[in-house]
Design a protein around this motif. Structure first.
Motif, PDB file in Angstrom:
ATOM      1  N   ALA A   1      22.785  84.272  -8.850  1.00  0.00           N
ATOM      2  CA  ALA A   1      22.585  83.492  -9.958  1.00  0.00           C
ATOM      3  C   ALA A   1      23.446  83.602 -11.144  1.00  0.00           C
ATOM      4  O   ALA A   1      23.635  82.597 -11.856  1.00  0.00           O
ATOM      5  N   SER A   2      24.228  84.723 -11.574  1.00  0.00           N
ATOM      6  CA  SER A   2      25.002  84.840 -12.559  1.00  0.00           C
ATOM      7  C   SER A   2      26.336  84.305 -12.147  1.00  0.00           C
ATOM      8  O   SER A   2      27.440  84.313 -13.046  1.00  0.00           O
ATOM      9  N   GLY A   3      26.676  83.806 -11.025  1.00  0.00           N
ATOM     10  CA  GLY A   3      28.015  83.400 -10.691  1.00  0.00           C
ATOM     11  C   GLY A   3      28.504  82.112 -11.503  1.00  0.00           C
ATOM     12  O   GLY A   3      27.518  81.304 -11.956  1.00  0.00           O
TER      13      GLY A   3
ATOM     14  N   TYR B   1      39.519  74.434  -4.540  1.00  0.00           N
ATOM     15  CA  TYR B   1      39.238  74.847  -6.012  1.00  0.00           C
ATOM     16  C   TYR B   1      38.026  74.039  -6.738  1.00  0.00           C
ATOM     17  O   TYR B   1      38.249  73.068  -7.181  1.00  0.00           O
ATOM     18  N   ILE B   2      37.013  74.924  -7.031  1.00  0.00           N
ATOM     19  CA  ILE B   2      36.058  74.195  -8.023  1.00  0.00           C
ATOM     20  C   ILE B   2      36.457  74.621  -9.567  1.00  0.00           C
ATOM     21  O   ILE B   2      36.385  75.816  -9.643  1.00  0.00           O
ATOM     22  N   VAL B   3      36.615  73.606 -10.295  1.00  0.00           N
ATOM     23  CA  VAL B   3      36.998  74.035 -11.587  1.00  0.00           C
ATOM     24  C   VAL B   3      36.214  73.393 -12.666  1.00  0.00           C
ATOM     25  O   VAL B   3      35.496  72.526 -12.553  1.00  0.00           O
ATOM     26  N   GLY B   4      36.153  74.284 -13.843  1.00  0.00           N
ATOM     27  CA  GLY B   4      35.189  73.682 -14.800  1.00  0.00           C
ATOM     28  C   GLY B   4      35.621  74.524 -15.957  1.00  0.00           C
ATOM     29  O   GLY B   4      36.762  75.311 -15.980  1.00  0.00           O
TER      30      GLY B   4
ATOM     31  N   ASP C   1      35.530  78.282 -17.495  1.00  0.00           N
ATOM     32  CA  ASP C   1      35.423  79.523 -16.826  1.00  0.00           C
ATOM     33  C   ASP C   1      35.255  79.757 -15.564  1.00  0.00           C
ATOM     34  O   ASP C   1      34.726  80.881 -15.126  1.00  0.00           O
ATOM     35  N   ASP C   2      36.042  78.828 -14.609  1.00  0.00           N
ATOM     36  CA  ASP C   2      36.176  79.239 -13.320  1.00  0.00           C
ATOM     37  C   ASP C   2      37.263  80.084 -13.234  1.00  0.00           C
ATOM     38  O   ASP C   2      38.013  80.159 -14.052  1.00  0.00           O
ATOM     39  N   LEU C   3      37.254  81.052 -12.114  1.00  0.00           N
ATOM     40  CA  LEU C   3      38.037  81.933 -11.982  1.00  0.00           C
ATOM     41  C   LEU C   3      39.387  81.647 -11.744  1.00  0.00           C
ATOM     42  O   LEU C   3      40.373  82.290 -12.389  1.00  0.00           O
ATOM     43  N   PHE C   4      39.672  80.590 -11.036  1.00  0.00           N
ATOM     44  CA  PHE C   4      41.056  79.873 -10.836  1.00  0.00           C
ATOM     45  C   PHE C   4      41.740  79.707 -12.281  1.00  0.00           C
ATOM     46  O   PHE C   4      42.824  80.148 -12.592  1.00  0.00           O
ATOM     47  N   SER C   5      40.733  78.891 -13.144  1.00  0.00           N
ATOM     48  CA  SER C   5      41.479  78.371 -14.518  1.00  0.00           C
ATOM     49  C   SER C   5      41.497  79.823 -15.369  1.00  0.00           C
ATOM     50  O   SER C   5      42.598  79.816 -16.155  1.00  0.00           O
ATOM     51  N   LYS C   6      40.624  80.836 -15.113  1.00  0.00           N
ATOM     52  CA  LYS C   6      40.925  81.798 -16.055  1.00  0.00           C
ATOM     53  C   LYS C   6      42.032  82.631 -15.760  1.00  0.00           C
ATOM     54  O   LYS C   6      42.525  82.989 -16.570  1.00  0.00           O
TER      55      LYS C   6
ATOM     56  N   SER D   1      43.776  64.843 -20.093  1.00  0.00           N
ATOM     57  CA  SER D   1      43.059  64.130 -21.476  1.00  0.00           C
ATOM     58  C   SER D   1      42.365  65.511 -22.100  1.00  0.00           C
ATOM     59  O   SER D   1      41.696  65.443 -23.304  1.00  0.00           O
ATOM     60  N   GLY D   2      42.900  66.615 -21.529  1.00  0.00           N
ATOM     61  CA  GLY D   2      42.219  67.819 -22.441  1.00  0.00           C
ATOM     62  C   GLY D   2      40.567  68.222 -22.374  1.00  0.00           C
ATOM     63  O   GLY D   2      40.105  68.915 -23.260  1.00  0.00           O
ATOM     64  N   ARG D   3      40.005  67.203 -21.498  1.00  0.00           N
ATOM     65  CA  ARG D   3      38.610  67.545 -21.280  1.00  0.00           C
ATOM     66  C   ARG D   3      38.075  68.590 -20.320  1.00  0.00           C
ATOM     67  O   ARG D   3      37.203  68.724 -20.044  1.00  0.00           O
ATOM     68  N   LEU D   4      39.035  69.097 -19.522  1.00  0.00           N
ATOM     69  CA  LEU D   4      38.652  70.245 -18.828  1.00  0.00           C
ATOM     70  C   LEU D   4      38.118  71.500 -19.281  1.00  0.00           C
ATOM     71  O   LEU D   4      37.121  72.254 -18.698  1.00  0.00           O
ATOM     72  N   LEU D   5      39.206  72.082 -19.988  1.00  0.00           N
ATOM     73  CA  LEU D   5      39.031  73.417 -20.397  1.00  0.00           C
ATOM     74  C   LEU D   5      38.471  73.575 -21.654  1.00  0.00           C
ATOM     75  O   LEU D   5      38.452  72.738 -22.599  1.00  0.00           O
TER      76      LEU D   5
END
Ligand SMILES: NC(=O)c1ccc[n+]([C@@H]2O[C@H](COP(=O)([O-])OP(=O)(O)OC[C@H]3O[C@@H](n4cnc5c(N)ncnc54)[C@H](OP(=O)(O)O)[C@@H]3O)[C@@H](O)[C@H]2O)c1
Length: 289
Positions: free
Chosen positions: A12-14, A147-150, A152-157, A285-289
């Motif tokens: 649940a905390s992932g 890669y699932i991004v949004g 706080d995902d690990l890849f973007s972090k 567009s700068g909306r991802l991060l």
């Protein structure tokens, strides 16, 4: 939609679980979430805390739920926690709990690149987890994500952390590609698959509409900043991954990148009928991060 759906979420905390639980709670879904440690619950959410998914603690509480979404997984191993233990054996345990509690469907996130001919330990553990689910006799949907991004995902972090140091490293040529998918689209599809029979008993690649080289992705990711992008020798990257458990890229991070696996976005798009967001457009567009 089926109104009285009761859904269990593990891990649940992932990252994906947090996004999914929020989405489900906004849809007033009756939710039971399991984690190893304390977390803040949403509306309509019951929490279960159990370090080792103890049957005595869990079974009574999840009895007669409809669907279980299994989001426990690791992408890096150590002497204490290895892929077999977590990716395969814990999945087997969760499948057994589901059967005993009369849950009828399991949804699982495997990995893009998993196949019966893989020789990679990480993928083998995910493949064996898939087998546990398929052989269980329960209905299932298995997704194989890129890669699932949004937020706080690990890849973007990981990329953000490098940006802070002023430089992003690209192992090797950077010409291998990724198919990032936006987490908001992912949670929508997972929810659809909980109740729409068309998702039943299928293995589906969970990949976004863009097929982009790692180099191009990193360039757009760091656009407008003073970040330097530096290609590093692949042998050095692997050497670092082998001798340092805290290296920028873990061994399987490198294997997955260099593996250059391709998923079938058209199939996903056709079955889900969702209009996917382009992660490249979101970045632009700068909306991802
Ligand atoms: N994110 C991606 O891009 C991506 C891509 C491909 C596949 N996947 C798969 O999707 C699933 C969810 O990914 P995620 O990105 O949300 O990963 P995540 O943020 O690392 O979450 C995974 C969760 O698994 C649980 N877990 C980890 N180690 C455990 C252990 N030793 N014992 C029991 N539970 C443990 C933890 O839940 P608690 O802390 O709540 O106990 C953790 O938060 C994983 O199976 C992953 O392999 C993700």
């Amino acid at each position: 939609m089926v109104k009285s759906l009761k859904i269990v979420v593990t891990g649940a905390s992932g990252f994906i679980a947090k996004n999914l639980r929020k989405y489900l709670s906004e849809k007033n879904v009756d939710l039971i979430s399991i984690s190893r440690s304390e977390f803040k619950n949403f509306n309509y959410e019951t929490k279960i805390i159990s370090k080792n998914y103890n049957e005595k603690i869990i079974l009574e509480k999840i009895k007669n739920s409809d669907v279980l979404i299994h989001l426990v997984g690791i992408g890096k191993q150590s002497v204490n926690t290895d892929y077999d233990m977590i990716n395969t054996d814990l999945t087997k345990h969760v499948v057994n709990l589901s059967k005993k509690s009369k849950i009828t469907k399991i949804i699982y996130l495997s990995g893009l690149g998993v196949s019966p001919i893989t020789s990679l330990g990480y993928f083998i553990s995910k493949y064996n987890a898939e087998r546990q689910i398929i052989d269980s006799g329960l209905d299932f949907t298995i997704f194989r994500p890129s890669y699932i991004v949004g937020k706080d995902d690990l890849f973007s972090k990981h990329l953000k952390k490098q940006m802070k140091s002023g430089e992003i490293k690209i192992p090797g040529s950077g010409k291998y590609s990724i198919q990032p998918i936006y987490v908001s689209d992912v949670v929508k599809i997972i929810f659809e698959s909980t109740w729409q029979p068309k998702f039943n008993n299928k293995i589906i690649d969970l990949v976004g509409p863009d097929n982009v080289t790692f180099e191009k992705y990193v360039k757009l990711f760091s656009k407008g900043t003073k970040t330097k992008i530096r290609k590093i020798n692949l042998e050095n990257a692997y050497h670092n991954a082998i001798i340092n458990s805290k290296s920028d890229f873990g061994i399987d991070d490198l294997n997955i990148l260099i593996g250059d696996f391709k998923g079938d976005h058209k199939k996903l798009s056709k079955i889900s009928e969702i209009k996917f967001q382009s992660v490249m457009d979101l970045l632009q567009s700068g909306r991802l991060l």
